[in-house]
Scaffold this motif. Sequence first.
Motif, short mmCIF file in Angstrom:
data_model
loop_
_atom_site.label_atom_id
_atom_site.label_comp_id
_atom_site.label_asym_id
_atom_site.label_seq_id
_atom_site.Cartn_x
_atom_site.Cartn_y
_atom_site.Cartn_z
N ALA A 192 7.65 5.91 5.98
CA ALA A 192 7.36 4.72 6.77
C ALA A 192 8.39 4.54 7.86
N LEU A 193 7.93 3.96 8.96
CA LEU A 193 8.80 3.49 10.03
C LEU A 193 8.87 1.98 9.94
N LEU B 285 0.82 -1.21 0.00
CA LEU B 285 0.00 0.00 0.00
C LEU B 285 0.85 1.26 0.00
N LEU B 286 2.07 1.16 0.52
CA LEU B 286 3.00 2.29 0.55
C LEU B 286 3.80 2.43 -0.74
N LYS C 74 -0.93 8.26 3.96
CA LYS C 74 0.14 9.25 4.06
C LYS C 74 1.40 8.74 4.75
N ALA C 75 1.30 7.65 5.50
CA ALA C 75 2.45 7.12 6.23
C ALA C 75 2.15 5.69 6.65
N GLY C 76 3.19 4.96 7.03
CA GLY C 76 2.99 3.58 7.44
C GLY C 76 3.98 3.11 8.48
N GLY D 283 12.95 4.05 -1.25
CA GLY D 283 13.30 5.44 -1.42
C GLY D 283 12.45 6.33 -0.52
N GLY D 284 12.72 7.62 -0.58
CA GLY D 284 11.94 8.57 0.20
C GLY D 284 12.34 8.59 1.67
N GLN D 285 11.54 9.29 2.46
CA GLN D 285 11.81 9.43 3.89
C GLN D 285 11.46 8.13 4.61
N LYS D 286 12.45 7.54 5.26
CA LYS D 286 12.22 6.29 5.99
C LYS D 286 12.93 6.38 7.34
N ASP D 287 12.33 5.72 8.33
CA ASP D 287 12.93 5.61 9.65
C ASP D 287 12.96 4.16 10.06
N LEU D 288 13.90 3.81 10.92
CA LEU D 288 14.12 2.43 11.33
C LEU D 288 14.25 2.38 12.85
N PHE D 289 13.52 1.47 13.48
CA PHE D 289 13.64 1.24 14.91
C PHE D 289 14.00 -0.22 15.11
#
Length: 322
Positions: free
Chosen positions: A218-219, A159-160, A181-183, A247-253
């Motif tokens: 996405a996170l 979906l993202l 808008k985000a995931g 690609g694009g803005q991504k964050d990782l936890f």
Amino acid sequence: MHTGYHARIGKAAAIPINPSSPVLSFSPVVLPAPGRPVDLELRVTVPSTGDALPIILLSHGHGRSNSLSSLEGYAPLYEFWAAHGFAVLQPTHPSSAFLGLGAPEGQELFWQARAEDMVRILDNLDAVEAAVPGLKGRLDRTRVAVAGHSLGAWTTSMLLGASNTDPRDGSTWYKPEPRIKAGVVLAGIGNGGADISASGKNLIPFYGGDFSKMTTPALVVYGDEDAGPHLTIRDADWHADPYTLAGGQKDLFIVKGAKHGLGGISGWDAGETLDESPERLAAVQRMTWAYLKSQLYDGDKSWLEACKAVDAEIGRVESKSS
């Protein structure tokens, strides 16, 4: 003094959150679904008060439990998110053991239908609001996020903007949902091809995931002890691929010491959780909430504050913009 949170959440208590409110959970909401094997049933969980509620679509996994992989699962997530301001809508996908349906060849685990369920929900928000007492007019349809665990994380990735090319016939699925808008990708499926183990090729024969066009913010969350030889020949970092390859803005936890259950997100005291930890679970709850709040509201500082507060013994955060 009792705070409403488990006494053993430890250092996760330092991750800031807004005040909680009581929640209302209503199920099943039944949406007619022509062409689907059964009508679409979902659970709707919302704060008891408040308007303009941002929406999280929650996609369950395909775990070995009898009921958690359905609208009956993931209470630790939907209750927390709703208590802190979100409307959480979670369907029972056709792949659920609860339904016992057999998927047609080429549609193993109903992988396409899972994504289509979320689109159907967004197409029918009027009906969802009408079905739930006290919900009419309370959803903010401009602020929509998606979250999913395990197989539900792949649903989320599609979906993202992730695509899938079936290695058997070369057919490609690419249907990003622009209303989202985000995931949040929880213990997600990583790269396909040579990274899939022999047993993985049997379990997910359709899989040829490509994250290069997954540009929606996405996170990605995974446990550093979540090795899955039933799916991949790689170690736990395979689950980081929706971050590293997108690609694009991504964050990782990266959650320290966590396995596939991320401390217990699929259900309270669930037997399928191999790493149960109130502290670990609380960290995942709070970090995902903070991320989505900041993504859906310009200028919101919740994610920045959460990243500063998370203790290194719980996990670490990375980010990238391309």
